[in-house]
Design a protein around this motif. Sequence first.
Motif, PDB file in Angstrom:
ATOM      1  N   THR A   1       0.847  -1.196   0.000  1.00 23.94           N
ATOM      2  CA  THR A   1       0.000   0.000   0.000  1.00 23.94           C
ATOM      3  C   THR A   1       0.877   1.239   0.000  1.00 23.94           C
ATOM      4  O   THR A   1       1.785   1.367   0.825  1.00 23.94           O
ATOM      5  N   LEU A   2       0.591   2.141  -0.911  1.00 23.87           N
ATOM      6  CA  LEU A   2       1.354   3.380  -1.020  1.00 23.87           C
ATOM      7  C   LEU A   2       0.407   4.569  -0.979  1.00 23.87           C
ATOM      8  O   LEU A   2      -0.584   4.620  -1.716  1.00 23.87           O
ATOM      9  N   ASP A   3       0.706   5.519  -0.101  1.00 22.20           N
ATOM     10  CA  ASP A   3       0.001   6.797  -0.063  1.00 22.20           C
ATOM     11  C   ASP A   3       0.898   7.837  -0.719  1.00 22.20           C
ATOM     12  O   ASP A   3       2.064   8.000  -0.319  1.00 22.20           O
ATOM     13  N   LEU A   4       0.389   8.544  -1.703  1.00 24.79           N
ATOM     14  CA  LEU A   4       1.176   9.490  -2.490  1.00 24.79           C
ATOM     15  C   LEU A   4       0.631  10.888  -2.280  1.00 24.79           C
ATOM     16  O   LEU A   4      -0.562  11.140  -2.517  1.00 24.79           O
ATOM     17  N   ILE A   5       1.513  11.797  -1.866  1.00 24.25           N
ATOM     18  CA  ILE A   5       1.078  13.150  -1.531  1.00 24.25           C
ATOM     19  C   ILE A   5       1.891  14.161  -2.336  1.00 24.25           C
ATOM     20  O   ILE A   5       3.105  14.302  -2.135  1.00 24.25           O
ATOM     21  N   ASP A   6       1.238  14.847  -3.254  1.00 24.30           N
ATOM     22  CA  ASP A   6       1.900  15.871  -4.069  1.00 24.30           C
ATOM     23  C   ASP A   6       0.830  16.660  -4.813  1.00 24.30           C
ATOM     24  O   ASP A   6      -0.076  16.058  -5.397  1.00 24.30           O
TER      25      ASP A   6
ATOM     26  N   GLN B   1      12.821  13.841 -13.848  1.00 22.55           N
ATOM     27  CA  GLN B   1      11.757  13.194 -13.095  1.00 22.55           C
ATOM     28  C   GLN B   1      11.198  11.989 -13.846  1.00 22.55           C
ATOM     29  O   GLN B   1      10.792  12.104 -14.995  1.00 22.55           O
ATOM     30  N   ILE B   2      11.167  10.853 -13.185  1.00 26.80           N
ATOM     31  CA  ILE B   2      10.768   9.605 -13.837  1.00 26.80           C
ATOM     32  C   ILE B   2       9.313   9.625 -14.276  1.00 26.80           C
ATOM     33  O   ILE B   2       8.914   8.901 -15.188  1.00 26.80           O
ATOM     34  N   LEU B   3       8.507  10.467 -13.638  1.00 27.51           N
ATOM     35  CA  LEU B   3       7.095  10.554 -14.012  1.00 27.51           C
ATOM     36  C   LEU B   3       6.857  11.456 -15.212  1.00 27.51           C
ATOM     37  O   LEU B   3       5.734  11.530 -15.726  1.00 27.51           O
TER      38      LEU B   3
ATOM     39  N   VAL C   1       0.604  12.515  -8.910  1.00 27.12           N
ATOM     40  CA  VAL C   1       0.083  11.388  -8.137  1.00 27.12           C
ATOM     41  C   VAL C   1      -0.730  10.447  -9.022  1.00 27.12           C
ATOM     42  O   VAL C   1      -0.723   9.222  -8.807  1.00 27.12           O
ATOM     43  N   ASP C   2      -1.432  10.978 -10.022  1.00 27.87           N
ATOM     44  CA  ASP C   2      -2.215  10.129 -10.920  1.00 27.87           C
ATOM     45  C   ASP C   2      -1.298   9.295 -11.814  1.00 27.87           C
ATOM     46  O   ASP C   2      -1.562   8.107 -12.062  1.00 27.87           O
ATOM     47  N   ILE C   3      -0.239   9.914 -12.291  1.00 26.21           N
ATOM     48  CA  ILE C   3       0.725   9.188 -13.126  1.00 26.21           C
ATOM     49  C   ILE C   3       1.395   8.088 -12.317  1.00 26.21           C
ATOM     50  O   ILE C   3       1.536   6.948 -12.765  1.00 26.21           O
ATOM     51  N   ALA C   4       1.805   8.435 -11.095  1.00 21.87           N
ATOM     52  CA  ALA C   4       2.473   7.457 -10.234  1.00 21.87           C
ATOM     53  C   ALA C   4       1.546   6.296  -9.902  1.00 21.87           C
ATOM     54  O   ALA C   4       1.964   5.131  -9.893  1.00 21.87           O
ATOM     55  N   LYS C   5       0.289   6.595  -9.639  1.00 20.69           N
ATOM     56  CA  LYS C   5      -0.679   5.531  -9.333  1.00 20.69           C
ATOM     57  C   LYS C   5      -0.801   4.563 -10.503  1.00 20.69           C
ATOM     58  O   LYS C   5      -0.801   3.332 -10.316  1.00 20.69           O
ATOM     59  N   ALA C   6      -0.884   5.098 -11.704  1.00 23.10           N
ATOM     60  CA  ALA C   6      -0.994   4.247 -12.888  1.00 23.10           C
ATOM     61  C   ALA C   6       0.250   3.386 -13.064  1.00 23.10           C
ATOM     62  O   ALA C   6       0.154   2.192 -13.418  1.00 23.10           O
ATOM     63  N   ARG C   7       1.419   3.966 -12.806  1.00 23.89           N
ATOM     64  CA  ARG C   7       2.666   3.205 -12.928  1.00 23.89           C
ATOM     65  C   ARG C   7       2.711   2.079 -11.898  1.00 23.89           C
ATOM     66  O   ARG C   7       3.109   0.950 -12.206  1.00 23.89           O
TER      67      ARG C   7
ATOM     68  N   THR D   1      -4.137   8.581  -3.216  1.00 21.38           N
ATOM     69  CA  THR D   1      -3.498   9.793  -3.706  1.00 21.38           C
ATOM     70  C   THR D   1      -4.100  11.029  -3.045  1.00 21.38           C
ATOM     71  O   THR D   1      -5.296  11.078  -2.762  1.00 21.38           O
ATOM     72  N   TYR D   2      -3.233  12.012  -2.832  1.00 16.88           N
ATOM     73  CA  TYR D   2      -3.641  13.287  -2.236  1.00 16.88           C
ATOM     74  C   TYR D   2      -3.027  14.410  -3.063  1.00 16.88           C
ATOM     75  O   TYR D   2      -1.793  14.557  -3.093  1.00 16.88           O
TER      76      TYR D   2
END
Length: 226
Positions: A48-53, A65-67, A78-84, A96-97
């Motif tokens: 589980t990952l919580d992403l805040i940006d 930046q890798i994203l 955060v949306d790009i990271a979630k998809a990855r 995501t936040y």
Amino acid sequence: MKEQFTRTEMLLGQENMEKLFAARVAVFGLGGVGGYTVEALARSGIGTLDLIDPDKVDVTNLNRQILADWNTIGQYKVDIAKARIRAINPDAAVKTYKTFFLPDNADRFDFTCYDYVVDAIDTVTGKLELAERALSADTPIISCMGAGNRMDASAFEVADIYETSVCPMARVMRRELKKRGIERLKVVYSREPAIDSGQQTPGSNAFTPGAAGLILAGEVVRDLTG
């Protein structure tokens, strides 16, 4: 065992892989440093990952930046990271936040529910609040100090904040944490003197922030697996 993690299991063993699958990690900041941290944590099997940006990808992010690529410009990080993450591990849970972490909104986050917190944000105010909240909740945290205006990716070290030197951000953090009575904080920092670019915005490159981000991820995995 999920087949995509077989090579990692060879190093860590099944029991430790189960710890990673069960872990919940919050990553604050998905820029040049945090983006690589998230990528490595996802590929390590964090469940589980919580992403805040709060930011969207900008053309100036393409160099480091890798994203960021030409197809993701204008999209929320955060949306790009979630998809990855979901493309790497469909079983992963991702929250995501789209917010900038500050003392004013810190109550939005329950630090007791995290197994680890990664601080990859840029502001001292936010970093101090993250340290206070995580330590108060007895949740492990690792914080990245300055990575901008540096060229030597091999110069990063892991240390307690009070053992750091050279880094201007670490110097400020030491002073402010001491005022708050915080006696420890695990950090990644560089002893390389920052280059004076003559600009208010720090310069950066394709490899130094990413190196710091990967070190952060490595420390999280090591600590979670003992």
